[in-house]
Write an enzyme that holds these catalytic residues in place. Structure first.
Site, PDB file in Angstrom:
ATOM      1  N   HIS A 237       0.781  -1.246   0.000  1.00 49.23           N
ATOM      2  CA  HIS A 237       0.000   0.000   0.000  1.00 49.23           C
ATOM      3  C   HIS A 237       0.812   1.296   0.000  1.00 49.23           C
ATOM      4  O   HIS A 237       0.741   2.076   0.946  1.00 49.23           O
ATOM      5  CB  HIS A 237      -0.992   0.023   1.162  1.00 49.23           C
ATOM      6  N   ASP A 310      -6.033  -4.547   0.452  1.00 50.32           N
ATOM      7  CA  ASP A 310      -5.809  -4.348   1.888  1.00 50.32           C
ATOM      8  C   ASP A 310      -7.145  -4.392   2.645  1.00 50.32           C
ATOM      9  O   ASP A 310      -7.415  -3.545   3.502  1.00 50.32           O
ATOM     10  CB  ASP A 310      -5.044  -3.053   2.187  1.00 50.32           C
TER      11      ASP A 310
END
Ligand code: DOR
Ligand code: ZN
Ligand code: ZN
Length: 445
Positions: A237, A310
């Site tokens: 991320h 995520d």
């Protein structure tokens, strides 16, 4: 010859382009990609009305929870959500209760999952206390390790530099990658303490604590670890332009590094945090519009290896709280990721070829997933059927995830996965789960 299933009247994304063809599937594998007249006899023939068939998504960043965190999500609810989102393989993160960090904890997780999953699943482990145990965790089947530079998850604290480097070196020997949550814990803790002392507990304070500087320092540290240990690392991320630049620079130097972005970091700017509220709180946090534009440009130019969700479910109660420091961070993403990205494709903001690379081909390559991530003869039939023209509104109350809320609630999107096949079995059809628990396979190293 007669096969199990033929998909006819489809557009298939194969060999880097869209072709008018059909598919034959037998014993879970793709055995033929060909014009309809050249497809074999089959027990079942499905007419797909000219819809697009893509390889199923490999989502390398998913928190499926289960065990003592089943109240947030479990293997069944989480993999139903994956199937509904066009994802055929999830890679499960280790920050569980108990933490996945030993042979035994991994074996236990695999055993529970094997009876419940609707899609395929691979596992990360956190580092164990003893570096010598790393090889046994790999033997047990962990696909990769995951480490947080922000705080301790597993046996090694990010402050213990020597032990951490030792773990990276041992991982390198065992030839599995390490995924890194790259926020620098020392800088982060110092800032949080300072802000709390000043009585700050608003969104601005949260963004000041989890600043771009914290991420960039984390990324630089991860790069140094990769260099010193020669381990293949994957930066999770990435949310800042400077973080990405540091990664590109390291790649140019030939270091074995890959990176990932999430839909929320591509689409939501932190100026809306106040308006959306706590459900958009996540680590690393949402960033400025300038960062977003940079991330999108890099993605469009093929510079970002992976798009991952995520998916980090919590209960609504855990997302509430008057102080930002008491809110559980994380965004629910399995069922919104593909539609959001297809919308970008439909708007001309992203080529389909880049999307497919970042969703399927690159994850399969980086995490050494054999015979998945492509539509080709001999590959497993992990496939999704996508209606590129379907326009609809995201409604979290329809999620299979236990976490029925999303910062994307009410967004109009164009493009929808309408069928998901896992190992040749239809597991999702028009939003209905048709697969039986356990149809997904455990993908071991
Ligand atoms: O926002 C986050 N949530 N970031 C993480 O790194 C962990 C995740 C979670 O597990 O909830
Ligand atoms: Zn993370
Ligand atoms: Zn995560």
């Amino acid at each position: 010859m007669s096969v199990d299933l033929v998909l006819k009247n489809t557009k298939i994304y194969a060999f880097g382009r869209i072709i008018d063809a059909g598919l034959a599937i037998d014993e879970g594998r793709i055995v033929r990609v060909a014009k309809e007249s050249n497809l074999p006899q089959a027990s079942e023939r499905m007419d797909l009305d000219g819809l697009l068939v893509l390889p199923g998504i490999i989502d390398v960043h998913v928190h499926l929870r289960d065990q003592e965190l089943s109240y947030k999500e479990d293997f069944y609810s989480g993999t139903c959500a994956a199937a509904n989102g066009g994802i055929t393989l999830v890679m499960d993160m280790p920050n569980n209760k108990p933490v996945t960090m030993s042979r035994e904890t991994l074996r236990e997780r695999m055993s529970i999952a094997s009876r419940r999953v609707i899609v395929n699943i691979a596992f990360y482990s956190a580092f164990p206390r003893e570096i010598s145990e790393i090889k046994y965790i790999v033997q047990e089947g962990a696909k990769a390790f995951k480490t947080f530079l922000s705080h301790r998850v597993g046996g090694i604290s990010p402050n213990n530099r020597e032990a951490l480097l030792g773990a990276f070196k041992e991982t390198s020997k065992n030839r599995v990658p390490v995924a890194v949550h790259a926020e620098d814990g020392t800088l982060l803790d110092k800032k949080i303490k300072e802000l709390r002392l000043r009585g700050r507990d608003d969104f601005r304070a949260y963004l000041e604590a989890h600043s771009p500087r914290v991420e960039i320092a984390g990324i630089r540290r991860a790069i140094r670890l990769a260099k010193e240990s020669n381990t293949q690392i994957h930066i999770c991320h990435v949310s800042t332009s400077d973080g990405l630049k540091a990664i590109f620079e390291a790649k140019r130097r030939g270091l074995p590094i890959s990176c990932e972005v999430t839909p929320h970091h591509l689409l939501l700017a932190n100026q809306y945090l106040e308006k959306i509220g706590n459900i958009a709180l996540t680590n690393p946090p949402l960033r400025s519009s300038a960062d977003i534009l940079y991330l999108r440009r890099a993605l469009r130019n093929g510079l970002i290896d992976v798009i991952a969700s995520d998916h980090a479910p919590h209960t609504l109660r855990e997302k509430e709280g008057s102080s930002v420091w008491d809110v559980s961070a994380g965004i629910v993403g399995l069922e919104t990721m593909l539609p959001l990205m297809l919308t970008m494709v439909n708007r001309g903001q992203l080529p389909l070829s880049i999307l497919v690379k970042a969703f399927t081909e690159n994850p399969a390559k980086l995490f050494k997933v054999k015979r998945r991530g492509l539509i080709a003869e001999g590959y497993y039939a992990d496939l999704i059927v996508v209606d590129m023209k379907r326009e609809w509104t995201i409604d979290p109350s329809e999620f299979y995830s236990k976490a029925k809320f999303s910062p994307f609630e009410g967004w109009r999107v164009k493009g929808k996965p309408v069928k998901t096949f896992v190992n040749g079995m239809l597991v999702m059809d028009e939003g209905e789960i048709t697969g039986k628990p356990g149809v997904g396979k455990i993908i071991r190293r």
